[in-house]
Write a protein that holds these residues in place. Structure first.
Motif, mmCIF file in Angstrom:
data_model
loop_
_atom_site.group_PDB
_atom_site.id
_atom_site.type_symbol
_atom_site.label_atom_id
_atom_site.label_comp_id
_atom_site.label_asym_id
_atom_site.label_seq_id
_atom_site.Cartn_x
_atom_site.Cartn_y
_atom_site.Cartn_z
ATOM 1 N N UNK A 97 51.521 30.356 64.014
ATOM 2 C CA UNK A 97 50.075 30.253 64.008
ATOM 3 C C UNK A 97 49.393 31.483 63.404
ATOM 4 N N UNK A 99 47.157 34.797 63.399
ATOM 5 C CA UNK A 99 47.175 35.878 64.371
ATOM 6 C C UNK A 99 48.577 36.346 64.707
ATOM 7 N N UNK A 100 49.526 36.148 63.793
ATOM 8 C CA UNK A 100 50.893 36.621 64.039
ATOM 9 C C UNK A 100 51.334 37.501 62.876
ATOM 10 N N UNK A 101 52.578 37.983 62.969
ATOM 11 C CA UNK A 101 53.098 38.845 61.926
ATOM 12 C C UNK A 101 53.056 38.182 60.548
ATOM 13 N N UNK A 104 49.845 38.735 58.983
ATOM 14 C CA UNK A 104 49.746 40.128 58.532
ATOM 15 C C UNK A 104 50.496 40.326 57.217
ATOM 16 N N UNK A 236 58.103 41.691 71.705
ATOM 17 C CA UNK A 236 57.146 41.430 72.777
ATOM 18 C C UNK A 236 56.608 40.010 72.691
ATOM 19 N N UNK A 246 57.540 43.927 80.512
ATOM 20 C CA UNK A 246 58.192 44.996 79.757
ATOM 21 C C UNK A 246 58.698 46.083 80.701
ATOM 22 N N UNK B 96 48.718 43.706 74.022
ATOM 23 C CA UNK B 96 49.784 43.338 73.102
ATOM 24 C C UNK B 96 50.187 41.891 73.280
ATOM 25 N N UNK B 97 51.223 41.441 72.634
ATOM 26 C CA UNK B 97 52.069 42.234 71.744
ATOM 27 C C UNK B 97 51.411 42.510 70.393
ATOM 28 N N UNK B 98 52.052 43.411 69.633
ATOM 29 C CA UNK B 98 51.623 43.645 68.262
ATOM 30 C C UNK B 98 51.721 42.332 67.488
ATOM 31 N N UNK B 99 50.947 42.219 66.432
ATOM 32 C CA UNK B 99 51.036 41.024 65.605
ATOM 33 C C UNK B 99 50.261 39.852 66.179
ATOM 34 N N UNK B 100 49.227 40.124 66.978
ATOM 35 C CA UNK B 100 48.411 39.046 67.533
ATOM 36 C C UNK B 100 46.945 39.302 67.195
ATOM 37 N N UNK B 101 46.087 38.376 67.654
ATOM 38 C CA UNK B 101 44.664 38.519 67.400
ATOM 39 C C UNK B 101 44.104 39.846 67.905
ATOM 40 N N UNK B 103 45.465 42.735 67.973
ATOM 41 C CA UNK B 103 45.731 43.791 67.000
ATOM 42 C C UNK B 103 44.784 43.643 65.800
ATOM 43 N N UNK B 104 44.522 42.409 65.398
ATOM 44 C CA UNK B 104 43.568 42.195 64.303
ATOM 45 C C UNK B 104 42.180 42.707 64.685
ATOM 46 N N UNK B 107 42.006 46.394 64.015
ATOM 47 C CA UNK B 107 41.799 46.705 62.596
ATOM 48 C C UNK B 107 40.381 46.375 62.161
ATOM 49 N N UNK B 112 42.610 50.162 59.131
ATOM 50 C CA UNK B 112 44.045 50.164 59.385
ATOM 51 C C UNK B 112 44.634 51.549 59.622
ATOM 52 N N UNK B 118 50.130 48.882 71.815
ATOM 53 C CA UNK B 118 50.121 47.594 72.509
ATOM 54 C C UNK B 118 50.396 47.771 74.001
ATOM 55 N N UNK B 120 50.822 45.804 77.999
ATOM 56 C CA UNK B 120 51.318 44.545 78.543
ATOM 57 C C UNK B 120 50.235 43.761 79.278
ATOM 58 N N UNK B 237 48.837 29.381 68.964
ATOM 59 C CA UNK B 237 49.693 30.323 69.683
ATOM 60 C C UNK B 237 50.144 29.713 71.010
#
Lengths: 358, 358
Positions: A97, A99-101, A104, A236, A246, B96-101, B103-104, B107, B112, B118, B120, B237
């Motif tokens: 989906x 919003x993921x790596x 990016x 994660x 974690x 987190x995790x990294x790579x999700x909304x 994190x966006x 930015x 950036x 991130x 838990x 997601x």
């Protein structure tokens, strides 16, 4: 003099600089529009990865500082993306989906002025790109927790699409359990590659706990979610999927763990000056065959940067070899080596030549 | 004349413009370093959201085109981020995790050139920010599929941190089932807010299927994963988490569905010219009390842009009211209204004044 008094003239200088930058951005955008008109006459592609890679390398090489070169590259990536969007806004399919790596990775290659198209599967990314619904597709090709992405490799074998770029993003492994502590944990599970990548940390911090290699980190996470005596090493995102807590984040020994993505499309990418070429090869399975197969690379002084063998799922060959070499297929020594490779191989396909990721 | 002949002079023009932009970026970076030195004398904050908001609005207002204003803003966001990183690289905690909304969202607010951290849980984002481990925290405050994020509201009530900014990101709803088709589906489940947002689409495409409101879209996804007669409307997601297949993506009627995030920290943000202020209020629960409470806003001509009531989990008041108003708390009419509100309220807390999101 107060701080604000001191800052005021500096802010005025910044505003004056911003006015000049704004004017230059639009001047650049107007020239980009002219480029678009010229390209439109011959239906030439809007996105030229080799040209963008050259610009990004050039600004980093010429950057006198103090702005850091990676930050300069981020700014120029967005400038080119914004200019390109005036020629034509490219549509990029990726494994959703949103919003993921993967999303990016799209921005990393194309900047933010693109239309992203999240797809439900890697197959769908290929289909959307082949059908022309998307101009490009971005698919994961290898990640440091699961190794190669088999489905992508299988589809690359069959597709008429060409690899036109590569993106690599940093990823992290975390140690996770159901409750977020190691109390009662008897075994730490992960893919063998991930266990290897966390070896030093595990030796120092949990030398006494058994480690067990399982099919994937996601499988380890699933096991940990069902059994309080199991801890998993995984991303994660996988931990979140299975409601793990974690214990310790970022346990990999190398902080620069990366996931690679391939950019696929119709586009034949010209040489940028620092390129690589991806191939798939096959030979009948007999002793020495692989060694002989690869001899032309050494003979012509072409470096191999990656070699993966995969059992064939179909067709007549037992193994396919996925090979990356340095250089563009139009470089003379690479071209010579590829011509000989092709003669030797029972199966030979060039997946594409493209700029090496920055 | 070939296309390459025509493109060559245009590319040379672009290269010349890029050389000027590169020089200006570094000129700006040097002035930013001077700003950093001045600020360091008094320990003044590196990140000034009101100043960055002003720059972004100003470049959009003055932008003559052809580059599109949102793209110009993206470029300037990265320029400011790169310059700020030379003063000090800010650390931002996020869910987190990294790579999700989330994190966006980081930015989107900071560019950036930041260090993301991130965390838990939402609690951990607050803790990291309060402890000073992170300079700022980014937490979800409301999303269009689940409504307000209760945990964030509860923590805002208690924290000593201030809201210094707001980020809003587009999100999409998808219709999903276990197998990716509507065969055999008897009920479509989602949060009531999500059902409402997809009403037109559902009326047109699945008028005959029962709709059922459940606690959250994630709960709907979980139900669909266990029952083939249930379809869920949820984010992709959530669908991925429960291994659902997409029947149809982006089924919300308004394509501009958004999730809001709050940026928290120690920083008191000055007025940017277009700001909003977030408050929490409480009154004893009697008829007309809320209406009377809010009277000062109308009296002083202050617009209320958001109003949420939440039952209190602790303390002596039955309800807390989360209110956003237009304007900065230092604006005279807002200040007057707040002073009166404070007199009327049994509980009164200003969460922060900050630039309205762009």
């Amino acid at each position: 003099m107060t701080m604000d008094d001191k800052l005021k003239p500096l802010r005025q200088q910044i505003d004056a600089i911003d006015t000049q930058i704004l004017a230059l951005l639009n001047q650049r955008a107007r020239v980009a529009q002219e480029v678009g008109h010229v390209k439109a006459e011959t239906n030439a592609p809007v996105f030229r990865p080799e040209r963008e890679a050259q610009v990004l390398r050039s600004v980093a090489e010429r950057n006198p500082g103090p702005m850091l070169s990676p930050d300069v590259q981020t700014v120029f990536r967005e400038i080119m993306s914004a200019c390109r969007a005036l020629e034509k806004r490219v549509t990029v399919a990726y494994l959703g989906p949103a919003g993921t790596f993967s999303e990016q990775a799209v921005y990393q290659q194309f900047g933010q002025a693109v239309d992203g198209m999240p797809c439900a599967s890697i197959d769908e990314v290929f289909r959307a790109t082949e059908a022309g619904t998307a101009d490009f597709g971005v698919v994961p090709i290898e990640n440091s927790s699961e190794g190669v992405i088999n489905r992508t490799l299988d589809l690359l074998l069959q597709t008429t699409m060409i690899i036109s770029g590569e993106v690599s993003l940093a990823v992290n492994h975390s140690l996770m359990t159901r409750v977020g502590s190691m109390d009662g944990v008897r075994v730490i599970c992960a893919h063998s590659q991930a266990l290897a990548q966390c070896q030093l940390w595990l030796n120092q911090n949990h030398p006494g706990i058994e480690r067990r290699a399982v099919a994937s980190n996601a499988e380890a996470a699933r096991m940990a979610s069902e059994d309080p005596t199991v801890a998993a090493i995984a991303s994660e995102i996988a931990g979140q999927k299975y409601n793990l807590q974690i214990v310790k984040a970022h346990v990999q020994d190398d902080p620069h763990n990366r996931t690679r993505f391939a950019v696929i499309g119709r586009l034949v990418t010209a040489a940028s000056g620092k390129d690589q070429t991806s191939l798939v090869l096959s030979v009948p399975n007999k002793a020495g065959a692989v060694h002989n197969l690869l001899a032309p690379l050494a003979k012509h002084g072409v470096s191999m940067t990656r070699f993966e063998s995969r059992p064939a799922r179909m067709g007549k060959w037992e193994y396919y070899f996925y090979v990356d070499v340095e250089g563009h297929q139009m470089d003379s020594k690479v071209a010579d080596a590829l011509a000989e490779l092709k003669d030797n191989a029972a199966f030979f396909k060039v997946l594409g030549s493209y700029p090496s990721s920055l």
